[in-house]
Design a protein around this motif. Structure first.
Motif, PDB file in Angstrom:
ATOM      1  N   TYR A  30       0.850  -1.194   0.000  1.00 19.43           N
ATOM      2  CA  TYR A  30       0.000   0.000   0.000  1.00 19.43           C
ATOM      3  C   TYR A  30       0.882   1.240   0.000  1.00 19.43           C
ATOM      4  CZ  TYR A  30      -2.816   3.784   1.979  1.00 19.43           C
ATOM      5  OH  TYR A  30      -3.405   5.004   2.218  1.00 19.43           O
ATOM      6  N   ASP A  31       1.867   1.247   0.900  1.00 16.09           N
ATOM      7  CA  ASP A  31       2.799   2.370   0.952  1.00 16.09           C
ATOM      8  C   ASP A  31       3.551   2.522  -0.373  1.00 16.09           C
ATOM      9  OD1 ASP A  31       1.981   2.650   3.529  1.00 16.09           O
ATOM     10  OD2 ASP A  31       3.845   1.979   4.461  1.00 16.09           O
ATOM     11  N   PHE A  32       3.916   1.404  -0.955  1.00 14.95           N
ATOM     12  CA  PHE A  32       4.676   1.397  -2.201  1.00 14.95           C
ATOM     13  C   PHE A  32       3.828   1.922  -3.355  1.00 14.95           C
ATOM     14  CE2 PHE A  32       7.370  -0.808  -5.437  1.00 14.95           C
ATOM     15  CZ  PHE A  32       8.602  -0.366  -4.982  1.00 14.95           C
ATOM     16  N   PHE A  33       2.571   1.490  -3.425  1.00 15.92           N
ATOM     17  CA  PHE A  33       1.698   1.871  -4.540  1.00 15.92           C
ATOM     18  C   PHE A  33       1.191   3.308  -4.444  1.00 15.92           C
ATOM     19  CE2 PHE A  33       0.560  -2.804  -5.338  1.00 15.92           C
ATOM     20  CZ  PHE A  33       1.442  -2.880  -6.406  1.00 15.92           C
ATOM     21  N   ILE A  34       0.953   3.804  -3.227  1.00 14.93           N
ATOM     22  CA  ILE A  34       0.452   5.177  -3.160  1.00 14.93           C
ATOM     23  C   ILE A  34       1.510   6.151  -3.667  1.00 14.93           C
ATOM     24  CG2 ILE A  34      -1.232   4.789  -1.310  1.00 14.93           C
ATOM     25  CD1 ILE A  34       0.755   5.948   0.685  1.00 14.93           C
ATOM     26  N   TYR A  35       2.778   5.777  -3.546  1.00 17.01           N
ATOM     27  CA  TYR A  35       3.817   6.619  -4.133  1.00 17.01           C
ATOM     28  C   TYR A  35       3.665   6.646  -5.648  1.00 17.01           C
ATOM     29  CZ  TYR A  35       8.321   8.717  -5.184  1.00 17.01           C
ATOM     30  OH  TYR A  35       9.297   9.562  -5.646  1.00 17.01           O
ATOM     31  N   GLY A  36       3.449   5.471  -6.265  1.00 19.45           N
ATOM     32  CA  GLY A  36       3.292   5.419  -7.710  1.00 19.45           C
ATOM     33  C   GLY A  36       2.093   6.217  -8.189  1.00 19.45           C
ATOM     34  N   THR A  37       0.980   6.115  -7.452  1.00 14.55           N
ATOM     35  CA  THR A  37      -0.217   6.875  -7.821  1.00 14.55           C
ATOM     36  C   THR A  37       0.026   8.369  -7.690  1.00 14.55           C
ATOM     37  OG1 THR A  37      -1.614   5.051  -7.056  1.00 14.55           O
ATOM     38  CG2 THR A  37      -2.679   7.186  -7.355  1.00 14.55           C
ATOM     39  N   ALA A  38       0.640   8.775  -6.581  1.00 11.65           N
ATOM     40  CA  ALA A  38       0.930  10.200  -6.371  1.00 11.65           C
ATOM     41  C   ALA A  38       1.945  10.709  -7.388  1.00 11.65           C
ATOM     42  CB  ALA A  38       1.442  10.419  -4.948  1.00 11.65           C
ATOM     43  N   ALA A  39       2.932   9.873  -7.744  1.00 14.66           N
ATOM     44  CA  ALA A  39       3.922  10.278  -8.738  1.00 14.66           C
ATOM     45  C   ALA A  39       3.267  10.559 -10.080  1.00 14.66           C
ATOM     46  CB  ALA A  39       4.992   9.195  -8.876  1.00 14.66           C
ATOM     47  N   ALA A  40       2.253   9.787 -10.411  1.00 14.39           N
ATOM     48  CA  ALA A  40       1.558   9.984 -11.679  1.00 14.39           C
ATOM     49  C   ALA A  40       0.628  11.190 -11.642  1.00 14.39           C
ATOM     50  CB  ALA A  40       0.758   8.721 -12.029  1.00 14.39           C
ATOM     51  N   LEU A  41       0.052  11.471 -10.472  1.00 13.73           N
ATOM     52  CA  LEU A  41      -1.019  12.482 -10.410  1.00 13.73           C
ATOM     53  C   LEU A  41      -0.567  13.848  -9.906  1.00 13.73           C
ATOM     54  CD1 LEU A  41      -3.954  10.294  -8.999  1.00 13.73           C
ATOM     55  CD2 LEU A  41      -3.443  10.838 -11.381  1.00 13.73           C
ATOM     56  N   VAL A  42       0.320  13.902  -8.914  1.00 11.78           N
ATOM     57  CA  VAL A  42       0.615  15.199  -8.290  1.00 11.78           C
ATOM     58  C   VAL A  42       2.093  15.545  -8.155  1.00 11.78           C
ATOM     59  CG1 VAL A  42      -1.538  15.159  -6.960  1.00 11.78           C
ATOM     60  CG2 VAL A  42       0.556  14.275  -5.937  1.00 11.78           C
ATOM     61  N   PHE A  43       2.981  14.562  -8.114  1.00  7.76           N
ATOM     62  CA  PHE A  43       4.388  14.873  -7.866  1.00  7.76           C
ATOM     63  C   PHE A  43       5.031  15.761  -8.929  1.00  7.76           C
ATOM     64  CE2 PHE A  43       5.529  11.179  -4.777  1.00  7.76           C
ATOM     65  CZ  PHE A  43       4.671  11.734  -3.842  1.00  7.76           C
ATOM     66  N   PRO A  44       4.640  15.653 -10.225  1.00  2.44           N
ATOM     67  CA  PRO A  44       5.235  16.575 -11.193  1.00  2.44           C
ATOM     68  C   PRO A  44       5.036  18.042 -10.813  1.00  2.44           C
ATOM     69  CG  PRO A  44       4.121  14.807 -12.342  1.00  2.44           C
ATOM     70  CD  PRO A  44       3.759  14.664 -10.888  1.00  2.44           C
ATOM     71  N   THR A  45       3.870  18.348 -10.257  1.00  2.74           N
ATOM     72  CA  THR A  45       3.554  19.723  -9.874  1.00  2.74           C
ATOM     73  C   THR A  45       4.153  20.100  -8.522  1.00  2.74           C
ATOM     74  OG1 THR A  45       1.479  19.597 -11.097  1.00  2.74           O
ATOM     75  CG2 THR A  45       1.664  21.349  -9.463  1.00  2.74           C
ATOM     76  N   VAL A  46       4.121  19.176  -7.559  1.00  3.95           N
ATOM     77  CA  VAL A  46       4.537  19.478  -6.195  1.00  3.95           C
ATOM     78  C   VAL A  46       6.054  19.463  -6.043  1.00  3.95           C
ATOM     79  CG1 VAL A  46       4.416  18.714  -3.785  1.00  3.95           C
ATOM     80  CG2 VAL A  46       2.378  18.605  -5.237  1.00  3.95           C
ATOM     81  N   PHE A  47       6.731  18.495  -6.668  1.00  3.55           N
ATOM     82  CA  PHE A  47       8.166  18.328  -6.426  1.00  3.55           C
ATOM     83  C   PHE A  47       9.057  18.641  -7.637  1.00  3.55           C
ATOM     84  CE2 PHE A  47       6.238  15.560  -3.173  1.00  3.55           C
ATOM     85  CZ  PHE A  47       6.833  16.103  -2.042  1.00  3.55           C
ATOM     86  N   PHE A  48       8.494  18.637  -8.838  1.00  2.00           N
ATOM     87  CA  PHE A  48       9.308  18.884 -10.030  1.00  2.00           C
ATOM     88  C   PHE A  48       8.718  19.986 -10.917  1.00  2.00           C
ATOM     89  CE2 PHE A  48       9.727  14.419  -8.769  1.00  2.00           C
ATOM     90  CZ  PHE A  48      11.103  14.293  -8.626  1.00  2.00           C
ATOM     91  N   PRO A  49       8.242  21.086 -10.340  1.00  2.00           N
ATOM     92  CA  PRO A  49       7.557  22.102 -11.146  1.00  2.00           C
ATOM     93  C   PRO A  49       8.476  22.828 -12.122  1.00  2.00           C
ATOM     94  CG  PRO A  49       7.922  22.926  -8.922  1.00  2.00           C
ATOM     95  CD  PRO A  49       8.325  21.483  -8.916  1.00  2.00           C
ATOM     96  N   VAL A  50       9.757  22.993 -11.782  1.00  2.48           N
ATOM     97  CA  VAL A  50      10.654  23.771 -12.643  1.00  2.48           C
ATOM     98  C   VAL A  50      10.957  23.051 -13.950  1.00  2.48           C
ATOM     99  CG1 VAL A  50      11.715  24.939 -10.687  1.00  2.48           C
ATOM    100  CG2 VAL A  50      12.728  22.817 -11.546  1.00  2.48           C
ATOM    101  N   LEU A  51      10.664  21.765 -14.025  1.00  2.00           N
ATOM    102  CA  LEU A  51      10.972  20.996 -15.231  1.00  2.00           C
ATOM    103  C   LEU A  51       9.890  21.110 -16.290  1.00  2.00           C
ATOM    104  CD1 LEU A  51      12.416  17.714 -13.624  1.00  2.00           C
ATOM    105  CD2 LEU A  51      13.655  19.712 -14.474  1.00  2.00           C
ATOM    106  N   GLY A  52       8.725  21.637 -15.926  1.00  2.00           N
ATOM    107  CA  GLY A  52       7.626  21.691 -16.874  1.00  2.00           C
ATOM    108  C   GLY A  52       6.810  20.415 -16.841  1.00  2.00           C
ATOM    109  N   ALA A  53       5.705  20.415 -17.573  1.00  2.00           N
ATOM    110  CA  ALA A  53       4.749  19.306 -17.496  1.00  2.00           C
ATOM    111  C   ALA A  53       5.344  17.985 -17.978  1.00  2.00           C
ATOM    112  CB  ALA A  53       3.495  19.647 -18.300  1.00  2.00           C
ATOM    113  N   VAL A  54       5.954  17.968 -19.160  1.00  2.00           N
ATOM    114  CA  VAL A  54       6.443  16.717 -19.738  1.00  2.00           C
ATOM    115  C   VAL A  54       7.643  16.184 -18.971  1.00  2.00           C
ATOM    116  CG1 VAL A  54       7.404  15.627 -21.796  1.00  2.00           C
ATOM    117  CG2 VAL A  54       5.566  17.317 -22.027  1.00  2.00           C
ATOM    118  N   ALA A  55       8.666  17.017 -18.795  1.00  2.00           N
ATOM    119  CA  ALA A  55       9.870  16.583 -18.089  1.00  2.00           C
ATOM    120  C   ALA A  55       9.575  16.315 -16.613  1.00  2.00           C
ATOM    121  CB  ALA A  55      10.968  17.630 -18.215  1.00  2.00           C
ATOM    122  N   GLY A  56       8.660  17.087 -16.027  1.00  2.00           N
ATOM    123  CA  GLY A  56       8.298  16.863 -14.635  1.00  2.00           C
ATOM    124  C   GLY A  56       7.627  15.515 -14.441  1.00  2.00           C
TER     125      GLY A  56
END
Length: 443
Positions: A30-56
């Motif tokens: 569960y802990d492992f999968f919620i990271y994958g779900t969050a990485a797909a849905l929100v991490f590009p914006t929360v943790f990698f915003p300077v890279l832009g949408a595609v690279a993030g």
């Protein structure tokens, strides 16, 4: 009367271990999968915003792979502890490490608050997740299989294998409930809730695990400590005696991981960004996919007691080959029902193979390095089949179209079939008799 009492006590112990194995792997995955779900849905914006949408997005999905690199390290470290100190004690350590890492992600400030430190800390915590889950599986599998009676080790090993499917459905359901929050709240702080809930789940898992006893097989090994039966260096013993088995065993379950992670991680991004399916719908499909994975896993595990581990794993890999070829063309229709069907095909193919995997891998190795050998094999498969395909898929689709995914999954299916043909049958082996590296047995 004493015999009846002993039998009832043994049955209670077996049930308690089954519950502990299922609860522990469910929580860890569960802990492992919620990271994958969050990485797909929100991490590009929360943790990698300077890279832009595609690279993030690419960076966020790439961060998932960090855990797969760490998993063999976890199997080595905790495998050594589990083969030297015991299965139970080591599984408590893995559960604590996973829980603390996951909760820390839930409270980690984003890049807007602490800048470049945010993604760096995120990667460190993801690495620790990988170490924890790498040590978790081998111990949970060996614990369940060593407790199971002869003739039912496939069913005994089923319980830790039900954890990933249950965890995938549970993580999808948790994020789906969080989606009910006000618009914008999910991205602002709502995504943190599933990570923080891990603290409660870990508390339950610890309570269950602290109540079980060490396995009878390992207790016998400890009693023979002076006879030289116990391996002083389990990792060295595993590689010295069973390098070929580790590689073949990892290869034979790699396709199952490829299908499962292309369904659990990559499809979340693909369905929302490429196919344009609403996020709540994709999460709801994830619940259905988790149910399909649980059902296929249970069927594969039970079938292996009747028909043999090797035969069921080979049959499952044939299913993974076919499912891998046809799943994404079905998904590409964009029809929600057909996307769900494609996801279920990915889950079913992988589940049939992973169902017997706990018993099969545990039976391949001797008691003195069983935790280490089984864990290394399984986590080798997660790197080959779990970590690489979601990372490679985006580039393959951009260069050759979605048909490249079918080709990639077909290659995995053929690899796993070839490795499975080179492995022996094991379901008649005694766990108390040391396995030998190339011991031939009839298929």
């Amino acid at each position: 009367m004493t015999g009846h009492d002993d039998g009832r006590a043994a049955a209670r112990g077996t049930r308690r271990v089954a519950i502990a194995s299922f609860a522990g792997t469910t929580i860890e995955f569960y802990d492992f999968f919620i990271y994958g779900t969050a990485a797909a849905l929100v991490f590009p914006t929360v943790f990698f915003p300077v890279l832009g949408a595609v690279a993030g997005t690419a960076a966020a999905l790439g961060s998932i792979a960090v855990a797969f690199i760490a998993r063999p390290l976890g199997s080595v470290v905790f495998g050594h502890l589990g083969d030297r100190l015991g299965r139970k004690r080591t599984l408590v350590y893995t559960l604590l490490l996973m829980g603390l890492s996951t909760v820390a992600i839930g409270v980690l400030p984003g890049a807007a608050t602490i800048g470049v430190a945010a993604p760096i800390i995120l990667l460190v915590l993801r690495f620790l997740q990988g170490v924890a889950v790498g040590g978790e599986w081998g111990g949970a599998a060996v614990l369940a299989v060593e407790y199971a009676p002869a003739g039912r080790r496939g069913r005994g090993g089923m319980y830790p294998q039900l954890g990933p499917g249950t965890a995938f459905g549970l993580s999808s359901a948790t994020f789906l409930l969080v989606e009910l929050l006000a618009p914008g709240t999910f991205l602002e702080w709502g995504w943190r809730i599933p990570f923080l809930l891990s603290a409660l789940l870990v508390g339950v898992g610890l309570y269950v695990r602290l109540r079980i006893e060490e396995t009878p097989v390992f207790r016998e090994l400890l009693a023979e400590r002076g006879s030289g039966v116990r391996d002083a260096a389990p990792l060295r013993a595993a590689f010295r005696r069973d390098t070929r088995l580790i590689l073949l065993a990892g290869g034979t379950v790699a396709a199952a991981f490829a299908l499962n992670y292309m369904g659990t991680v990559y499809l979340t991004t693909y369905a929302t960004t490429v196919l344009g399916i609403p996020r709540p719908t994709v999460l709801a499909l994830g619940v259905v996919g988790g149910i399909a994975l649980v059902a296929a896993t249970a069927a594969g595990a039970a079938g292996s007691d009747r028909y043999g581990r090797r035969r069921v794993v080979l049959a499952g890999n044939v299913v993974t080959l076919v499912s891998g070829v046809i799943a994404y063309p079905i998904i590409d229709t964009g029809n929600v029902a057909l996307v769900g069907l494609g996801l279920c095909l990915l889950m079913i193919g992988g589940g049939i193979v992973l169902g017997p995997a706990a018993a099969y891998l545990a039976e391949l190795f001797a008691t003195g390095h069983r935790y280490t050998g089984a864990g290394l094999s399984y986590n080798l498969a997660t790197i080959i089949g779990g970590g690489l395909p979601p990372v490679l898929a985006a580039g393959l689709v951009a260069a050759f179209g979605s048909g490249a995914i079918s080709v990639m999954l077909a290659v995995y299916g053929l690899l796993s079939i070839a490795c499975g043909l080179a492995l022996p049958e094991t379901n008649e082996r005694s766990l108390r008799t040391p396995a030998t590296s190339g011991a031939p047995t009839s298929p």
